[in-house]
Scaffold this motif. Structure first.
Motif, PDB file in Angstrom:
ATOM      1  N   GLU A 103       0.854  -1.188   0.000  1.00 34.61           N
ATOM      2  CA  GLU A 103       0.000   0.000   0.000  1.00 34.61           C
ATOM      3  C   GLU A 103       0.886   1.234   0.000  1.00 34.61           C
ATOM      4  OE1 GLU A 103      -3.095  -0.029   2.943  1.00 34.61           O
ATOM      5  OE2 GLU A 103      -3.597  -2.118   2.510  1.00 34.61           O
ATOM      6  N   LEU A 104       0.637   2.122  -0.942  1.00 33.64           N
ATOM      7  CA  LEU A 104       1.416   3.348  -1.068  1.00 33.64           C
ATOM      8  C   LEU A 104       0.551   4.530  -0.643  1.00 33.64           C
ATOM      9  CD1 LEU A 104       2.945   2.666  -4.605  1.00 33.64           C
ATOM     10  CD2 LEU A 104       3.905   2.090  -2.382  1.00 33.64           C
ATOM     11  N   GLU A 105       1.092   5.348   0.234  1.00 37.02           N
ATOM     12  CA  GLU A 105       0.353   6.520   0.697  1.00 37.02           C
ATOM     13  C   GLU A 105       0.371   7.599  -0.373  1.00 37.02           C
ATOM     14  OE1 GLU A 105       1.782   7.872   4.463  1.00 37.02           O
ATOM     15  OE2 GLU A 105       1.644   5.873   5.357  1.00 37.02           O
ATOM     16  N   ALA A 106      -0.608   8.490  -0.305  1.00 34.35           N
ATOM     17  CA  ALA A 106      -0.662   9.615  -1.233  1.00 34.35           C
ATOM     18  C   ALA A 106       0.565  10.495  -1.029  1.00 34.35           C
ATOM     19  CB  ALA A 106      -1.934  10.415  -0.998  1.00 34.35           C
ATOM     20  N   VAL A 107       1.030  11.099  -2.110  1.00 34.14           N
ATOM     21  CA  VAL A 107       2.174  12.011  -2.066  1.00 34.14           C
ATOM     22  C   VAL A 107       1.665  13.387  -2.469  1.00 34.14           C
ATOM     23  CG1 VAL A 107       4.412  12.581  -3.074  1.00 34.14           C
ATOM     24  CG2 VAL A 107       3.800  10.188  -2.656  1.00 34.14           C
ATOM     25  N   ASP A 108       1.968  14.381  -1.636  1.00 26.80           N
ATOM     26  CA  ASP A 108       1.565  15.754  -1.948  1.00 26.80           C
ATOM     27  C   ASP A 108       2.734  16.665  -1.595  1.00 26.80           C
ATOM     28  OD1 ASP A 108       0.259  18.067  -2.542  1.00 26.80           O
ATOM     29  OD2 ASP A 108      -1.306  17.863  -1.008  1.00 26.80           O
ATOM     30  N   SER A 109       3.580  16.916  -2.577  1.00 28.93           N
ATOM     31  CA  SER A 109       4.744  17.758  -2.357  1.00 28.93           C
ATOM     32  C   SER A 109       4.830  18.792  -3.479  1.00 28.93           C
ATOM     33  CB  SER A 109       6.016  16.912  -2.318  1.00 28.93           C
ATOM     34  OG  SER A 109       6.303  16.397  -3.595  1.00 28.93           O
ATOM     35  N   ARG A 110       5.819  19.639  -3.386  1.00 25.64           N
ATOM     36  CA  ARG A 110       6.008  20.636  -4.442  1.00 25.64           C
ATOM     37  C   ARG A 110       6.328  19.976  -5.775  1.00 25.64           C
ATOM     38  NH1 ARG A 110       9.996  24.623  -1.276  1.00 25.64           N
ATOM     39  NH2 ARG A 110       8.462  25.471   0.180  1.00 25.64           N
ATOM     40  N   LYS A 111       7.081  18.904  -5.705  1.00 21.17           N
ATOM     41  CA  LYS A 111       7.522  18.254  -6.941  1.00 21.17           C
ATOM     42  C   LYS A 111       6.471  17.366  -7.577  1.00 21.17           C
ATOM     43  CE  LYS A 111      12.393  18.251  -5.780  1.00 21.17           C
ATOM     44  NZ  LYS A 111      13.591  17.438  -5.588  1.00 21.17           N
ATOM     45  N   MET A 112       5.640  16.695  -6.757  1.00 22.23           N
ATOM     46  CA  MET A 112       4.637  15.808  -7.339  1.00 22.23           C
ATOM     47  C   MET A 112       3.452  15.594  -6.420  1.00 22.23           C
ATOM     48  SD  MET A 112       6.027  11.921  -7.249  1.00 22.23           S
ATOM     49  CE  MET A 112       7.762  12.018  -6.905  1.00 22.23           C
ATOM     50  N   LYS A 113       2.334  15.255  -7.034  1.00 23.93           N
ATOM     51  CA  LYS A 113       1.113  14.900  -6.316  1.00 23.93           C
ATOM     52  C   LYS A 113       0.636  13.572  -6.884  1.00 23.93           C
ATOM     53  CE  LYS A 113      -0.409  19.608  -5.530  1.00 23.93           C
ATOM     54  NZ  LYS A 113      -0.818  19.878  -4.198  1.00 23.93           N
ATOM     55  N   LEU A 114       0.533  12.590  -6.003  1.00 22.34           N
ATOM     56  CA  LEU A 114       0.066  11.271  -6.408  1.00 22.34           C
ATOM     57  C   LEU A 114      -0.980  10.790  -5.410  1.00 22.34           C
ATOM     58  CD1 LEU A 114       3.451   9.491  -7.238  1.00 22.34           C
ATOM     59  CD2 LEU A 114       1.732  10.270  -8.871  1.00 22.34           C
ATOM     60  N   PRO A 115      -2.085  10.222  -5.899  1.00 19.88           N
ATOM     61  CA  PRO A 115      -3.067   9.655  -4.978  1.00 19.88           C
ATOM     62  C   PRO A 115      -2.546   8.347  -4.377  1.00 19.88           C
ATOM     63  CG  PRO A 115      -3.736   9.265  -7.245  1.00 19.88           C
ATOM     64  CD  PRO A 115      -2.499  10.113  -7.294  1.00 19.88           C
ATOM     65  N   ALA A 116      -3.185   7.891  -3.326  1.00 20.61           N
ATOM     66  CA  ALA A 116      -2.829   6.606  -2.715  1.00 20.61           C
ATOM     67  C   ALA A 116      -2.940   5.508  -3.769  1.00 20.61           C
ATOM     68  CB  ALA A 116      -3.747   6.317  -1.535  1.00 20.61           C
ATOM     69  N   ALA A 117      -2.212   4.436  -3.557  1.00 19.87           N
ATOM     70  CA  ALA A 117      -2.208   3.350  -4.540  1.00 19.87           C
ATOM     71  C   ALA A 117      -1.957   2.019  -3.835  1.00 19.87           C
ATOM     72  CB  ALA A 117      -1.135   3.592  -5.586  1.00 19.87           C
ATOM     73  N   VAL A 118      -2.279   0.956  -4.542  1.00 16.39           N
ATOM     74  CA  VAL A 118      -1.921  -0.399  -4.124  1.00 16.39           C
ATOM     75  C   VAL A 118      -1.128  -0.986  -5.273  1.00 16.39           C
ATOM     76  CG1 VAL A 118      -2.753  -2.709  -3.551  1.00 16.39           C
ATOM     77  CG2 VAL A 118      -3.936  -0.701  -2.649  1.00 16.39           C
ATOM     78  N   LYS A 119       0.026  -1.542  -4.933  1.00 15.37           N
ATOM     79  CA  LYS A 119       0.949  -2.020  -5.953  1.00 15.37           C
ATOM     80  C   LYS A 119       1.340  -3.458  -5.628  1.00 15.37           C
ATOM     81  CE  LYS A 119       5.703  -0.596  -6.874  1.00 15.37           C
ATOM     82  NZ  LYS A 119       6.554   0.563  -6.981  1.00 15.37           N
ATOM     83  N   TYR A 120       1.450  -4.278  -6.653  1.00 15.38           N
ATOM     84  CA  TYR A 120       1.939  -5.642  -6.502  1.00 15.38           C
ATOM     85  C   TYR A 120       3.303  -5.675  -7.181  1.00 15.38           C
ATOM     86  CZ  TYR A 120      -2.589  -7.090  -4.785  1.00 15.38           C
ATOM     87  OH  TYR A 120      -3.720  -7.228  -4.021  1.00 15.38           O
ATOM     88  N   SER A 121       4.352  -5.893  -6.371  1.00 16.13           N
ATOM     89  CA  SER A 121       5.710  -5.834  -6.904  1.00 16.13           C
ATOM     90  C   SER A 121       6.594  -6.856  -6.205  1.00 16.13           C
ATOM     91  CB  SER A 121       6.275  -4.424  -6.737  1.00 16.13           C
ATOM     92  OG  SER A 121       6.322  -4.072  -5.374  1.00 16.13           O
ATOM     93  N   ARG A 122       7.802  -6.985  -6.740  1.00 13.22           N
ATOM     94  CA  ARG A 122       8.798  -7.901  -6.173  1.00 13.22           C
ATOM     95  C   ARG A 122      10.163  -7.250  -6.313  1.00 13.22           C
ATOM     96  NH1 ARG A 122      11.763  -9.827 -10.363  1.00 13.22           N
ATOM     97  NH2 ARG A 122      10.766 -10.033 -12.393  1.00 13.22           N
ATOM     98  N   GLY A 123      11.116  -7.779  -5.596  1.00 16.50           N
ATOM     99  CA  GLY A 123      12.481  -7.298  -5.741  1.00 16.50           C
ATOM    100  C   GLY A 123      13.020  -7.636  -7.122  1.00 16.50           C
ATOM    101  N   ALA A 124      13.769  -6.726  -7.705  1.00  9.27           N
ATOM    102  CA  ALA A 124      14.344  -6.952  -9.031  1.00  9.27           C
ATOM    103  C   ALA A 124      15.437  -8.011  -8.959  1.00  9.27           C
ATOM    104  CB  ALA A 124      14.889  -5.651  -9.598  1.00  9.27           C
ATOM    105  N   ARG A 125      15.619  -8.701 -10.057  1.00  4.39           N
ATOM    106  CA  ARG A 125      16.665  -9.711 -10.174  1.00  4.39           C
ATOM    107  C   ARG A 125      17.683  -9.247 -11.193  1.00  4.39           C
ATOM    108  NH1 ARG A 125      12.545 -14.819 -10.740  1.00  4.39           N
ATOM    109  NH2 ARG A 125      11.851 -14.788  -8.588  1.00  4.39           N
ATOM    110  N   GLY A 126      18.844  -9.811 -11.134  1.00  8.31           N
ATOM    111  CA  GLY A 126      19.900  -9.462 -12.080  1.00  8.31           C
ATOM    112  C   GLY A 126      19.519  -9.723 -13.526  1.00  8.31           C
ATOM    113  N   THR A 127      18.585 -10.642 -13.745  1.00  6.98           N
ATOM    114  CA  THR A 127      18.175 -10.984 -15.110  1.00  6.98           C
ATOM    115  C   THR A 127      17.063 -10.083 -15.643  1.00  6.98           C
ATOM    116  OG1 THR A 127      16.643 -12.630 -14.208  1.00  6.98           O
ATOM    117  CG2 THR A 127      18.836 -13.409 -14.882  1.00  6.98           C
ATOM    118  N   ASP A 128      16.506  -9.212 -14.793  1.00  4.67           N
ATOM    119  CA  ASP A 128      15.436  -8.313 -15.239  1.00  4.67           C
ATOM    120  C   ASP A 128      16.012  -7.205 -16.112  1.00  4.67           C
ATOM    121  OD1 ASP A 128      13.313  -9.584 -13.866  1.00  4.67           O
ATOM    122  OD2 ASP A 128      13.874  -8.561 -12.003  1.00  4.67           O
TER     123      ASP A 128
END
Length: 180
Positions: free
Chosen positions: A86-111
């Motif tokens: 779960e990613l919280e909303a970002v509200d800064s001078r540089k960017m504004k992003l709404p909250a999000a849910v992301k499905y991810s994994r650690g990168a591998r050397g082969t990616d």
């Protein structure tokens, strides 16, 4: 007639004919339940509206939900597990992003570089799906499902096997001559 190409869970390429555009998602669901995928995951992952996360039909992308032994929600796609974050909303001078849910994994050397995302420090991620903003799309929901959070697929208890009727032990046949 439409054609859609799938990669099976064993790597074979299969072309399926689809009668009309309104049947396309049904075909993707049918073969996606088998773990077949169509197309490559885009850089940054698939993007869907946040309101679709609770009842998203993972078979559309050839994936399935899973809960690991520690109780974390995950998705299995092409044999690789992606963790729910779960990613919280970002509200800064540089960017504004709404909250999000992301499905991810650690990168591998082969990616490949284009799918890697930088995180804090030296750690990199690969995102399968991100749910953020947007308007809900009912076509991405599990058919016949409700908007309540879906139950994660867990391994079921082994089913009891039917008891086979007792058979007499095989009798060895002794031949007088060798057949070869």
């Amino acid at each position: 007639m439409l054609h859609i190409e799938f990669i099976t869970d064993l790597g074979a390429q299969v072309t399926v004919d689809v009668g009309s555009a309104d049947k396309l998602l049904d075909v993707q669901r049918q073969y996606g339940r088998l773990g077949w995928t169509s197309g490559a995951v885009p850089g940054g992952g698939y993007q869907f509206p946040l309101d679709n996360e609770s009842d998203f039909d993972w078979s559309l992308i050839g994936a399935r939900k899973w809960t690991n032994p520690e109780g974390e929600d995950m998705v299995i796609h092409k044999g690789i597990a992606y963790r729910r974050r779960e990613l919280e909303a970002v509200d800064s001078r540089k960017m504004k992003l709404p909250a999000a849910v992301k499905y991810s994994r650690g990168a591998r050397g082969t990616d490949p570089e284009h799918v890697r995302e930088k995180a804090d420090g030296e750690f990199e991620y690969v995102t399968l799906v991100i749910f953020r903003g947007g308007k809900r799309q009912d076509r991405y929901a599990t058919p016949g499902g409700s908007r309540a959070p879906q139950q994660a697929a867990r391994p079921s208890a082994p089913r009891p096997q039917p008891v086979a009727a007792a058979r007499p032990a095989p009798v060895a046949v002794v031949e007088d001559e060798t057949p070869f």
